[in-house]
Design an enzyme around this catalytic site. Sequence first.
Site, PDB file in Angstrom:
ATOM      1  N   HIS A 199      24.507 -59.279  66.677  1.00 13.01           N
ATOM      2  CA  HIS A 199      25.807 -58.840  67.178  1.00 13.01           C
ATOM      3  C   HIS A 199      26.769 -58.786  65.985  1.00 13.01           C
ATOM      4  O   HIS A 199      26.374 -59.011  64.848  1.00 13.01           O
ATOM      5  CB  HIS A 199      26.288 -59.795  68.275  1.00 13.01           C
ATOM      6  CG  HIS A 199      25.329 -59.884  69.422  1.00 13.01           C
ATOM      7  ND1 HIS A 199      25.036 -58.799  70.215  1.00 13.01           N
ATOM      8  CD2 HIS A 199      24.552 -60.903  69.864  1.00 13.01           C
ATOM      9  CE1 HIS A 199      24.147 -59.154  71.118  1.00 13.01           C
ATOM     10  NE2 HIS A 199      23.820 -60.421  70.923  1.00 13.01           N
ATOM     11  N   ARG A 288      22.831 -73.433  60.836  1.00 15.96           N
ATOM     12  CA  ARG A 288      22.873 -74.653  61.617  1.00 15.96           C
ATOM     13  C   ARG A 288      21.703 -74.598  62.596  1.00 15.96           C
ATOM     14  O   ARG A 288      21.450 -73.554  63.198  1.00 15.96           O
ATOM     15  CB  ARG A 288      24.204 -74.640  62.377  1.00 15.96           C
ATOM     16  CG  ARG A 288      24.576 -75.928  62.999  1.00 15.96           C
ATOM     17  CD  ARG A 288      25.904 -75.806  63.725  1.00 15.96           C
ATOM     18  NE  ARG A 288      26.152 -77.031  64.461  1.00 15.96           N
ATOM     19  CZ  ARG A 288      25.623 -77.298  65.641  1.00 15.96           C
ATOM     20  NH1 ARG A 288      24.833 -76.424  66.234  1.00 15.96           N
ATOM     21  NH2 ARG A 288      25.862 -78.451  66.232  1.00 15.96           N
TER      22      ARG A 288
END
Length: 568
Positions: A199, A288
Amino acid sequence: MQLPNLVPIPELYVSYESAQKLKAEAGDLPSWDLTPRQICDLELLMNGGFYPLKGFLGPEDYDSVVTDMRLADGTLWPMPITLDVSQGFADGLEEGQDIALRDQEGVILAIMSVTDKWTPDKAKEAKHVFGEDDSAHPAVNYLHNVAGPVYLGGPITGIQQPVHYDFKARRDTPNELRAYFRKLGWRRIVAFQTRNPLHRAHQELTFRAAKEAQANLLIHPVVGMTKPGDVDHFTRVRCYEAVLDKYPAATTTISLLNLAMRMAGPREAVWHGIIRRNHGCTHMIVGRDHAGPGKNSKGEDFYDPYAAQELFKEHQSEIGIEMVDFKHMVYVQEKAQYYPRDEVPADATILDISGTELRRRLREGLEIPEWFSFGEVVAELRRRYPPRSQQGFTVFFTGLSGSGKSTVANALLVKLMEMGGRPVTLLDGDIVRKNLSSELGFSKEHRDLNIRRIGYVASEITKNGGIAICAPIAPYATTRRAVREDIEQYGAFVEVHVATSLEECERRDRKGLYRLAREGKIKEFTGISDPYDTPEAPELRLDTENVEVDHCAHQVLLKLEQMGLVAA
Ligand code: PPS
């Protein structure tokens, strides 16, 4: 053992002539039909993606990889790449023997000289490699419930690449990518590993990462095996292709990687780094919770979210690739642009849509804003994920014999047919046993086969937008879970435990089977002389004692409504 990044990497293939000769002679060899995961592993072994491995690990390397993340000679290698086989196949083999490795159509891909066969300690492997022996981890579940019990080790002689019919032009071997980079004069290349659609935030972060590292960008999505439940790679690749236009063509490219991920977090990040180095990259973006598997069975994260970055950093020079920090990008409303989260101006309004929220919006047919994703990507996702009320799904009744599964299932069938809209199929235990599974008995093996068949048919129905209602006993939790995973790739799986007690089933004894079972005239009878694993977290538990069938079926309907599967 590091090679300058753009010289060719050793492959395990023999010449065309030798391959023809080996193929002709292979008819006499024992054959192993590779599983989808083994095909992925073999492809990367043969094309140098797993360099310096020369075959499936033997016990010495395996032990050392499991406990120390290194091959026996000390080379960093975090993931056991093993050939798991059935006991029966292993029993027929001598060490030192050659075997043919074939794809699922029987095409020979490689010859393996079996130097070792052994029974691994899978619990130990799970603990060391994946952190915990907890089957909520997809790779631990695979290890215990899918992988065969015996491992074979030995070098590989590559005959041909596995055949892919999809997106051929977008697939590259390490040497093809190296040659491409060489040809374009690219010396610094940052890889972006992904198993999700891209995205706007991803586009921003990858673009920034490349600028920061003053490098070209390789979008390197995994199209082999990812986490169960992920967006399928066909949809994802169409999404990637749509996003590719938004990058500068001269410094960005995309290539598909046929890797079978293990979701092993920190170890996986190191492994991904080695694989990218082998593909000629100099940098890799590590985020992460890289390759995180989700929550364990206690509802906690398997890994610390920064453990992957730490382990990667620690081994960076040995991996031979530099880590680029993944910046969590968020949209700042007032500025109408993306910022790294730690650089957001004070008092600004941050907009973000999580993966869960995106899935909810798709499921419910709600708006997905322009600032979040590209119109073309959203259109692809909407095509693949129509609102839940238009998707296929499976209702899976499970319970003891005589618990009322078939009766409630039949009532539900009629109610759903009355509503119309989607085709409905009932796969009742007794009917399936008369047709699909007429040769099967009630041993654990046969019951599992029966349930896997039902699951397979239900998954096909679900995939094609229909409703499957299944009503077998399905006594084993692991088998029910496997069926759930098969089906959840395509639509919802609604497990309904028909929780009528054994005493009540026996009291009713509609078919007189309990009496026969008590008298020992029927062996392996569920609840009497065979186990039933009570579902721990079914979507719905039905108490049928003193409750009318119609009411039970209606409870299921209400559940389906609550899940958005049927229109309210
Ligand atoms: S399983 O375990 O899911 O494969 O069983 P299933 O296909 O649902 O078949 C169950 C029906 O078979 C009859 N039956 C037995 N059930 C359990 N154990 C044994 N040994 C057995 N032998 C025959 C029984 O009628 C079951 O039907 P339901 O509709 O469940 O009462």
